[in-house]
Motif scaffolding. Structure first.
Motif, PDB file in Angstrom:
ATOM      1  N   ASN A 139       4.866   2.667   2.232  1.00  0.00           N
ATOM      2  CA  ASN A 139       3.625   2.914   1.492  1.00  0.00           C
ATOM      3  C   ASN A 139       2.798   3.979   2.204  1.00  0.00           C
ATOM      4  O   ASN A 139       1.925   3.677   3.026  1.00  0.00           O
ATOM      5  N   LEU A 140       3.063   5.242   1.890  1.00  0.00           N
ATOM      6  CA  LEU A 140       2.337   6.334   2.530  1.00  0.00           C
ATOM      7  C   LEU A 140       0.886   6.423   2.066  1.00  0.00           C
ATOM      8  O   LEU A 140       0.060   7.051   2.727  1.00  0.00           O
ATOM      9  N   ASP A 141       0.567   5.803   0.928  1.00  0.00           N
ATOM     10  CA  ASP A 141      -0.813   5.850   0.432  1.00  0.00           C
ATOM     11  C   ASP A 141      -1.782   5.274   1.459  1.00  0.00           C
ATOM     12  O   ASP A 141      -2.900   5.777   1.633  1.00  0.00           O
ATOM     13  N   THR A 142      -1.372   4.208   2.147  1.00  0.00           N
ATOM     14  CA  THR A 142      -2.238   3.600   3.158  1.00  0.00           C
ATOM     15  C   THR A 142      -2.552   4.582   4.265  1.00  0.00           C
ATOM     16  O   THR A 142      -3.695   4.689   4.733  1.00  0.00           O
ATOM     17  N   LEU A 143      -1.539   5.337   4.680  1.00  0.00           N
ATOM     18  CA  LEU A 143      -1.753   6.285   5.772  1.00  0.00           C
ATOM     19  C   LEU A 143      -2.625   7.444   5.322  1.00  0.00           C
ATOM     20  O   LEU A 143      -3.480   7.924   6.072  1.00  0.00           O
ATOM     21  N   HIS A 144      -2.412   7.907   4.078  1.00  0.00           N
ATOM     22  CA  HIS A 144      -3.240   8.995   3.559  1.00  0.00           C
ATOM     23  C   HIS A 144      -4.688   8.555   3.383  1.00  0.00           C
ATOM     24  O   HIS A 144      -5.597   9.395   3.412  1.00  0.00           O
ATOM     25  N   ASN A 145      -4.908   7.256   3.198  1.00  0.00           N
ATOM     26  CA  ASN A 145      -6.256   6.735   2.994  1.00  0.00           C
ATOM     27  C   ASN A 145      -6.799   6.056   4.243  1.00  0.00           C
ATOM     28  O   ASN A 145      -7.648   5.168   4.165  1.00  0.00           O
ATOM     29  N   THR A 146      -6.302   6.480   5.401  1.00  0.00           N
ATOM     30  CA  THR A 146      -6.806   5.968   6.672  1.00  0.00           C
ATOM     31  C   THR A 146      -7.845   6.937   7.230  1.00  0.00           C
ATOM     32  O   THR A 146      -7.582   8.132   7.344  1.00  0.00           O
ATOM     33  N   ILE A 147      -9.005   6.415   7.550  1.00  0.00           N
ATOM     34  CA  ILE A 147     -10.069   7.211   8.163  1.00  0.00           C
ATOM     35  C   ILE A 147     -10.179   6.800   9.628  1.00  0.00           C
ATOM     36  O   ILE A 147     -10.265   5.608   9.937  1.00  0.00           O
ATOM     37  N   VAL A 148     -10.163   7.778  10.499  1.00  0.00           N
ATOM     38  CA  VAL A 148     -10.192   7.501  11.933  1.00  0.00           C
ATOM     39  C   VAL A 148     -11.582   7.794  12.483  1.00  0.00           C
ATOM     40  O   VAL A 148     -12.108   8.900  12.314  1.00  0.00           O
ATOM     41  N   ILE A 149     -12.174   6.778  13.119  1.00  0.00           N
ATOM     42  CA  ILE A 149     -13.472   6.930  13.768  1.00  0.00           C
ATOM     43  C   ILE A 149     -13.283   6.690  15.259  1.00  0.00           C
ATOM     44  O   ILE A 149     -12.742   5.658  15.668  1.00  0.00           O
ATOM     45  N   ALA A 150     -13.723   7.636  16.066  1.00  0.00           N
ATOM     46  CA  ALA A 150     -13.734   7.451  17.517  1.00  0.00           C
ATOM     47  C   ALA A 150     -15.177   7.197  17.950  1.00  0.00           C
ATOM     48  O   ALA A 150     -16.082   7.934  17.552  1.00  0.00           O
ATOM     49  N   GLY A 151     -15.397   6.160  18.736  1.00  0.00           N
ATOM     50  CA  GLY A 151     -16.754   5.849  19.161  1.00  0.00           C
ATOM     51  C   GLY A 151     -16.788   4.607  20.010  1.00  0.00           C
ATOM     52  O   GLY A 151     -15.748   3.994  20.283  1.00  0.00           O
ATOM     53  N   CYS A 152     -18.004   4.207  20.408  1.00  0.00           N
ATOM     54  CA  CYS A 152     -18.130   3.043  21.297  1.00  0.00           C
ATOM     55  C   CYS A 152     -19.080   1.980  20.753  1.00  0.00           C
ATOM     56  O   CYS A 152     -19.304   0.972  21.417  1.00  0.00           O
ATOM     57  N   ALA A 153     -19.661   2.185  19.578  1.00  0.00           N
ATOM     58  CA  ALA A 153     -20.614   1.210  19.041  1.00  0.00           C
ATOM     59  C   ALA A 153     -19.872   0.025  18.436  1.00  0.00           C
ATOM     60  O   ALA A 153     -19.088   0.206  17.496  1.00  0.00           O
ATOM     61  N   PRO A 154     -20.082  -1.189  18.942  1.00  0.00           N
ATOM     62  CA  PRO A 154     -19.379  -2.345  18.377  1.00  0.00           C
ATOM     63  C   PRO A 154     -19.613  -2.535  16.886  1.00  0.00           C
ATOM     64  O   PRO A 154     -18.760  -3.084  16.194  1.00  0.00           O
ATOM     65  N   VAL A 155     -20.764  -2.055  16.367  1.00  0.00           N
ATOM     66  CA  VAL A 155     -21.056  -2.255  14.942  1.00  0.00           C
ATOM     67  C   VAL A 155     -20.136  -1.440  14.040  1.00  0.00           C
ATOM     68  O   VAL A 155     -20.058  -1.701  12.838  1.00  0.00           O
ATOM     69  N   ILE A 156     -19.432  -0.454  14.597  1.00  0.00           N
ATOM     70  CA  ILE A 156     -18.505   0.323  13.769  1.00  0.00           C
ATOM     71  C   ILE A 156     -17.458  -0.582  13.159  1.00  0.00           C
ATOM     72  O   ILE A 156     -17.070  -0.416  11.996  1.00  0.00           O
ATOM     73  N   SER A 157     -16.988  -1.565  13.921  1.00  0.00           N
ATOM     74  CA  SER A 157     -15.968  -2.459  13.378  1.00  0.00           C
ATOM     75  C   SER A 157     -16.527  -3.319  12.245  1.00  0.00           C
ATOM     76  O   SER A 157     -15.823  -3.625  11.274  1.00  0.00           O
ATOM     77  N   LEU A 158     -17.814  -3.700  12.332  1.00  0.00           N
ATOM     78  CA  LEU A 158     -18.437  -4.447  11.228  1.00  0.00           C
ATOM     79  C   LEU A 158     -18.504  -3.585   9.976  1.00  0.00           C
ATOM     80  O   LEU A 158     -18.220  -4.044   8.863  1.00  0.00           O
ATOM     81  N   TRP A 159     -18.915  -2.342  10.157  1.00  0.00           N
ATOM     82  CA  TRP A 159     -18.987  -1.402   9.046  1.00  0.00           C
ATOM     83  C   TRP A 159     -17.599  -1.180   8.440  1.00  0.00           C
ATOM     84  O   TRP A 159     -17.436  -1.172   7.215  1.00  0.00           O
ATOM     85  N   ALA A 160     -16.600  -1.052   9.292  1.00  0.00           N
ATOM     86  CA  ALA A 160     -15.237  -0.814   8.817  1.00  0.00           C
ATOM     87  C   ALA A 160     -14.731  -1.974   7.981  1.00  0.00           C
ATOM     88  O   ALA A 160     -14.154  -1.784   6.901  1.00  0.00           O
ATOM     89  N   ARG A 161     -14.942  -3.207   8.457  1.00  0.00           N
ATOM     90  CA  ARG A 161     -14.433  -4.369   7.709  1.00  0.00           C
ATOM     91  C   ARG A 161     -15.147  -4.513   6.363  1.00  0.00           C
ATOM     92  O   ARG A 161     -14.532  -4.870   5.364  1.00  0.00           O
ATOM     93  N   ALA A 162     -16.445  -4.238   6.343  1.00  0.00           N
ATOM     94  CA  ALA A 162     -17.176  -4.318   5.080  1.00  0.00           C
ATOM     95  C   ALA A 162     -16.669  -3.267   4.100  1.00  0.00           C
ATOM     96  O   ALA A 162     -16.497  -3.538   2.907  1.00  0.00           O
ATOM     97  N   THR A 163     -16.411  -2.058   4.591  1.00  0.00           N
ATOM     98  CA  THR A 163     -15.916  -0.983   3.731  1.00  0.00           C
ATOM     99  C   THR A 163     -14.565  -1.340   3.142  1.00  0.00           C
ATOM    100  O   THR A 163     -14.315  -1.115   1.944  1.00  0.00           O
TER     101      THR A 163
END
Length: 377
Positions: A139-163
């Motif tokens: 399923n290449l669609d998953t890889l094409h629809n992967t957004i990569v965020i580099a950072g150190c704020a723990p809240v990024i993971s909360l934002w990611a799961r909600a999205t």
């Protein structure tokens, strides 16, 4: 039927998970035990009828039991970090800036609290920064629809799961990196978004001077994620009575520090310089840890008396906290990525009430300007 070298099966693991012996399964599927043994070992490719009977006996789909190795695609990807030559790797994969990027799942990068599933496996190519990746899913669609965020704020993971809840076709990959490392990762084409919280005392600006310097003419926008309180994490109850960085030295307190390039270390150094305290006067200044969580654990376990982090991390670990500074945490995005549909969908969720609620209950965050473009460079 004779062996098919491309046919793979999951029969033994499913059978044993259900507590069945080979003979138990043979009896239910109306085949011999030798047939079960031959299929599990890969020496025998079952007929369609036997395949269907096995799937029915195990209560699963045929696709859960059997697959063709040659059906899985291969891609060539650029490694996001150096690895030893000719090393077999587990990797996650994303499409960034028109090329495939492979992120080695090694050491701490392989875990958050649980182990991160791999998208594929490959072997690093001697003398290059590339790897040939055999994907574990077609399923290449998953890889094409992967957004990569580099950072150190723990809240990024909360934002990611909600999205991912609102946009199930999206996948957000959060690569932990301090502010400068995240910015350089963006510049190298390894991430779509870099998160950072660096303050420049000469200009009084957050993040923008560093972005201009590192990106060197490439166009980007800075979007605010929030303003967080940074300061000293302390043992519960603050038994040493620490109120300032001067108290750290006067009381002989031991600290843990962060690595060069992190916003927390930069704030500590700027605060010490303002108070005219030499770095080497602080016990533990060279004792470096690489995340907010590691600093909090060190203080909580009594390994150190204090460390620099944020109010929300202090709350999460039940620690004392002395605020020293408010830092703006920005998302840096190259303009060339802004029009990509997955990026637009991700950014649109910054206005969602559930994201706001997750941030608010953490404490120590001002999200009144969340989602605002604060600079363009």
């Amino acid at each position: 039927m004779k062996q098919d070298s491309d046919l793979r099966n999951n029969l033994k693991s499913i059978r044993t998970r259900l507590g069945m012996s080979q003979q138990d399964l043979a009896n239910i599927a109306s085949v011999t035990r030798q047939t079960i043994s031959g299929v599990e070992s890969g020496l025998y490719a079952p007929s369609v009828a036997i395949t269907l009977r096995l799937a029915k006996a195990l209560g699963c789909q045929v696709e859960d039991l059997f697959w063709l190795e040659r059906d899985l695609p291969e891609i060539e990807a650029v490694l996001a970090k150096p690895v030893p030559n000719d090393q077999q790797l587990r990797v996650s994969v994303a499409r960034v800036g028109g090329q495939w990027i492979a992120y080695p799942l090694i050491g701490k990068d392989a875990f958050r609290q649980d182990m991160i599933p791999a998208d594929g496996e490959g072997t690093s190519q001697i003398g290059t920064n590339k790897v040939r990746v055999r994907l574990l899913d077609d399923n290449l669609d998953t890889l094409h629809n992967t957004i990569v965020i580099a950072g150190c704020a723990p809240v990024i993971s909360l934002w990611a799961r909600a999205t991912e809840r609102w946009h199930p076709q999206l996948r957000v990959q959060y690569n932990f990196a301090n502010s400068m490392a995240a910015l350089h990762s963006l510049c190298r084409g390894e991430a779509h978004i870099a998160g950072m919280h660096l303050y420049d005392p000469e200009t009084g600006e957050y993040n923008t001077p560093f972005v201009r310097d590192v990106l060197a003419g490439r166009e980007a926008v800075l979007i605010t994620l929030g303003v967080w309180e940074e300061g000293l994490l302390l043992k519960p109850g603050n038994p040493m009575g620490i109120r300032t960085v001067t108290d750290l030295v006067a009381g002989g307190a031991t600290i843990v520090n962060r690595e060069i390039g992190s916003g927390s270390r930069m704030l500590l150094e700027q605060t010490l310089q303002k108070e005219q305290i030499p770095f080497d006067a602080v016990q533990g200044f060279d004792n470096v840890l690489k995340s907010h969580q590691d600093v909090a654990q060190a203080v909580g376990l009594g390994i150190a008396d204090a460390g620099m982090s944020t109010a929300s991390v202090a709350t999460a670990f039940g620690l004392g906290f002395i605020p020293l500074h408010q830092s703006r945490y920005d998302l840096v995005i190259l303009k060339e990525y802004l029009e990509e549909a997955p990026v637009q969908q991700l950014l649109s969720t910054l206005g969602h009430r559930m994201v706001h609620s997750q941030f608010e209950i953490l404490g120590g965050y001002d999200i009144s300007k969340i989602g605002e473009v604060v600079a363009a460079v």
